[in-house]
Design a protein around this motif. Sequence first.
Motif, PDB file in Angstrom:
ATOM      1  N   ASN A  11       1.026  -1.351  -0.024  1.00 18.94           N
ATOM      2  CA  ASN A  11       0.049   0.096   0.020  1.00 18.94           C
ATOM      3  C   ASN A  11       0.737   1.381  -0.144  1.00 18.94           C
ATOM      4  O   ASN A  11       0.487   2.157  -0.079  1.00 18.94           O
ATOM      5  CB  ASN A  11      -0.902   0.031   1.171  1.00 18.94           C
ATOM      6  CG  ASN A  11      -1.969  -1.112   1.039  1.00 18.94           C
ATOM      7  OD1 ASN A  11      -2.609  -1.128   0.233  1.00 18.94           O
ATOM      8  ND2 ASN A  11      -2.357  -1.680   1.962  1.00 18.94           N
ATOM      9  N   SER A  12       1.990   1.186   0.067  1.00 18.17           N
ATOM     10  CA  SER A  12       3.119   2.439   0.037  1.00 18.17           C
ATOM     11  C   SER A  12       3.751   2.767  -1.183  1.00 18.17           C
ATOM     12  O   SER A  12       4.303   3.914  -1.371  1.00 18.17           O
ATOM     13  CB  SER A  12       4.173   2.093   0.827  1.00 18.17           C
ATOM     14  OG  SER A  12       5.143   0.869   0.458  1.00 18.17           O
ATOM     15  N   THR A  13       3.298   1.885  -2.371  1.00 22.18           N
ATOM     16  CA  THR A  13       3.766   2.411  -3.657  1.00 22.18           C
ATOM     17  C   THR A  13       2.757   1.875  -4.923  1.00 22.18           C
ATOM     18  O   THR A  13       1.904   0.945  -4.490  1.00 22.18           O
ATOM     19  CB  THR A  13       5.364   1.811  -3.887  1.00 22.18           C
ATOM     20  OG1 THR A  13       5.746   2.294  -5.110  1.00 22.18           O
ATOM     21  CG2 THR A  13       5.295   0.377  -3.769  1.00 22.18           C
ATOM     22  N   PHE A  14       3.156   2.251  -5.942  1.00 24.46           N
ATOM     23  CA  PHE A  14       2.351   1.688  -6.895  1.00 24.46           C
ATOM     24  C   PHE A  14       3.309   1.005  -8.223  1.00 24.46           C
ATOM     25  O   PHE A  14       2.766   0.860  -9.254  1.00 24.46           O
ATOM     26  CB  PHE A  14       1.181   2.816  -7.601  1.00 24.46           C
ATOM     27  CG  PHE A  14       2.145   4.065  -7.737  1.00 24.46           C
ATOM     28  CD1 PHE A  14       2.471   4.150  -9.293  1.00 24.46           C
ATOM     29  CD2 PHE A  14       2.137   5.044  -7.143  1.00 24.46           C
ATOM     30  CE1 PHE A  14       2.996   5.280  -9.835  1.00 24.46           C
ATOM     31  CE2 PHE A  14       2.708   6.184  -7.710  1.00 24.46           C
ATOM     32  CZ  PHE A  14       3.171   6.141  -8.766  1.00 24.46           C
ATOM     33  N   ILE A  15       4.301   0.958  -7.837  1.00 24.63           N
ATOM     34  CA  ILE A  15       5.520   0.549  -8.951  1.00 24.63           C
ATOM     35  C   ILE A  15       5.923  -0.957  -8.301  1.00 24.63           C
ATOM     36  O   ILE A  15       6.247  -0.988  -7.228  1.00 24.63           O
ATOM     37  CB  ILE A  15       6.712   1.379  -9.193  1.00 24.63           C
ATOM     38  CG1 ILE A  15       6.245   2.600  -9.524  1.00 24.63           C
ATOM     39  CG2 ILE A  15       7.670   0.646 -10.214  1.00 24.63           C
ATOM     40  CD1 ILE A  15       5.498   2.709 -10.924  1.00 24.63           C
ATOM     41  N   ALA A  16       5.964  -2.012  -9.327  1.00 27.96           N
ATOM     42  CA  ALA A  16       6.382  -3.039  -8.898  1.00 27.96           C
ATOM     43  C   ALA A  16       7.284  -3.670 -10.138  1.00 27.96           C
ATOM     44  O   ALA A  16       7.052  -3.288 -11.150  1.00 27.96           O
ATOM     45  CB  ALA A  16       5.253  -4.061  -8.654  1.00 27.96           C
TER      46      ALA A  16
END
Length: 144
Positions: A11-16
């Motif tokens: 929930n802390s980022t939107f890049i994987a």
Amino acid sequence: MINARHEDILNSTFIALLSTLRHTDGRISTNPVSFIWNGEEIEISTLKSRMKYKNLVANPGATVCVVSPSNHMHYVEIRGTVRIEEDTDRSYVRRQFRQLSGQDMPEDMDPPDAERVVLYLRPEQVSSPVLYGGSLDQLADRTG
């Protein structure tokens, strides 16, 4: 399978980083992607023309790795099988774009004839080791 520490990272980022097996030769292919964690699955929008889509049609196994933006020594790696759903009206990608950027998706973001799908990765195996017993966390905090 997904504990509170994993949830915090997801929930802390939107890049994987998404890894698939190339349909042409079976080698690993890894690409950065934007994603949404919906509490049960990783959601990724992509075009049918992309290699990741073709790879997943041939072999739906995939891995996603998400690194904490606040401490690069913390990450969660999720392995599973991808389910693919059509996004013919682009409603999903529009919602995802708005959720991640706070803006409306530009009308010309995709070519006019582009076909979109949503990839849903349900966790089957999760890995999130504490690297070096946490001894490098302070170093990561200073350099991150």
